[in-house]
Scaffold this active site. Sequence first.
Site, short mmCIF file in Angstrom:
data_model
loop_
_atom_site.label_atom_id
_atom_site.label_comp_id
_atom_site.label_asym_id
_atom_site.label_seq_id
_atom_site.Cartn_x
_atom_site.Cartn_y
_atom_site.Cartn_z
N GLY A 287 0.82 -1.21 0.00
CA GLY A 287 0.00 0.00 0.00
C GLY A 287 0.85 1.25 0.00
N GLY B 35 0.01 5.23 -0.08
CA GLY B 35 -0.83 6.40 -0.12
C GLY B 35 -2.32 6.25 0.05
CB CYS C 94 -1.60 8.77 3.52
SG CYS C 94 -0.07 8.76 2.58
CG ASP D 285 -0.02 -0.21 5.74
OD1 ASP D 285 -0.92 0.27 6.43
OD2 ASP D 285 1.16 0.22 5.75
N GLY D 286 -3.53 0.18 4.61
CA GLY D 286 -4.07 1.50 4.31
C GLY D 286 -5.30 1.49 3.42
N GLY E 216 -5.61 2.00 10.32
CA GLY E 216 -5.31 3.07 11.27
C GLY E 216 -6.54 3.79 11.76
NE ARG F 188 -13.53 15.23 16.56
CZ ARG F 188 -13.31 15.05 17.85
NH1 ARG F 188 -12.07 15.00 18.31
NH2 ARG F 188 -14.30 14.94 18.70
#
Length: 387
Positions: free
Chosen positions: A215, A217, A222, A261-262, A284, A316
């Site tokens: 992954g 970006g 990111c 990932d991501g 995340g 947020r």
Amino acid sequence: MDIQIGRGKTARRAYGIDEIALVPGQRTLDPKLADTSWRIGGIEREIPIIASAMDGVVDVGMAIALSQLGALGVLNLEGIQTRYDDPNPILDRIASVDKSEFVPLMQQLYAEPIKPELIEKRIHEIKEKGGIAAVSATPLGASLYGSAVAKAGADLFFIQATVVSTAHLSPESVTPLDLAEFCQNMPMPVVLGNCVTYEVTLNLMKAGAAAVLVGIGPGAACTSRGVLGVGIPQATAVADCAAARDDYYRETGNYVPVIADGGLITGGDICKCIACGADGVMIGSPFARAAEAPGRGYHWGMATPSPVLPRGTRIRVGTTGTLKQILRGPAQLDDGTHNLLGALQTSMGTLGAKNIREMQQVEVVIAPSLLTEGKVYQKAQQLGMGK
């Protein structure tokens, strides 16, 4: 099939997670029979979900709690936790500033030197409470602090950067980290990433990676794709890298997990990534929404504090429930961000997949209308999939 961009330049079509759907097969099974377990670096986990090494996501407490719940959390060794003995006032400042003040503040706070003694302290704190001590550093950080990680007895070491390869060119004054040598010399398994192509995945596995992160970006906080223009959508990236894993396994008999990932927010995203070939996922922002997360309802990118070219921002995300609710339920929300394990088990049951390996083999179709078809009322009322 290649598409012509213009004379002399062709391109391959790549697909993101939102553009695909999973097709039920000829059988179904009770979700209770779905085996979601997997292994990474010799460590078996019930849940194939890793919390990413970001300062708003994982601290010592989160790493311990994730271990207890059957998952895994990775601590960032170049972040707030290893620069300040008491990170709490620093995290309070990060959460309180205006968005226009955020990047300058981050650059100021992350200018504080990393302290090797704090690296050892954090690893000991996790292990003392029975947690799995998985830690992360950039290639430069790994070369500087690898000895401290080894001394403290971490269980897993993640080497992460926007792009990691075995063919890195450096100025004559800089000696690049030899990934193969590092993997061989470290007393614990080493996970390498990030990458998005078949060839680089294969090279990282040959270098001794215990797992490979896929992954570039796609993460919620990111901005590398906008700043650098680099990346491949996750569905295609995962499928390409999983093909390298399978070829490497056929050649060597050594199975090296691939971790998406991501860019994954909901249970459906996780299911689709595994169907594209991933063994596990790293997320995340879904964990940043936990009441126990250190980010105080905020989530920010690992490259945000860069003194020269920030490639991340603060978003947020709010606080929507406990870590247990997010990971194992019961779900309190209707948008797929709670009970991620239950979503995976139910999807596997619907698709007739008894384990992760069978889930990787399910049929996938291109479905750009998957998330919008028939959802007019949800979108209008901002409910469920319309949020």
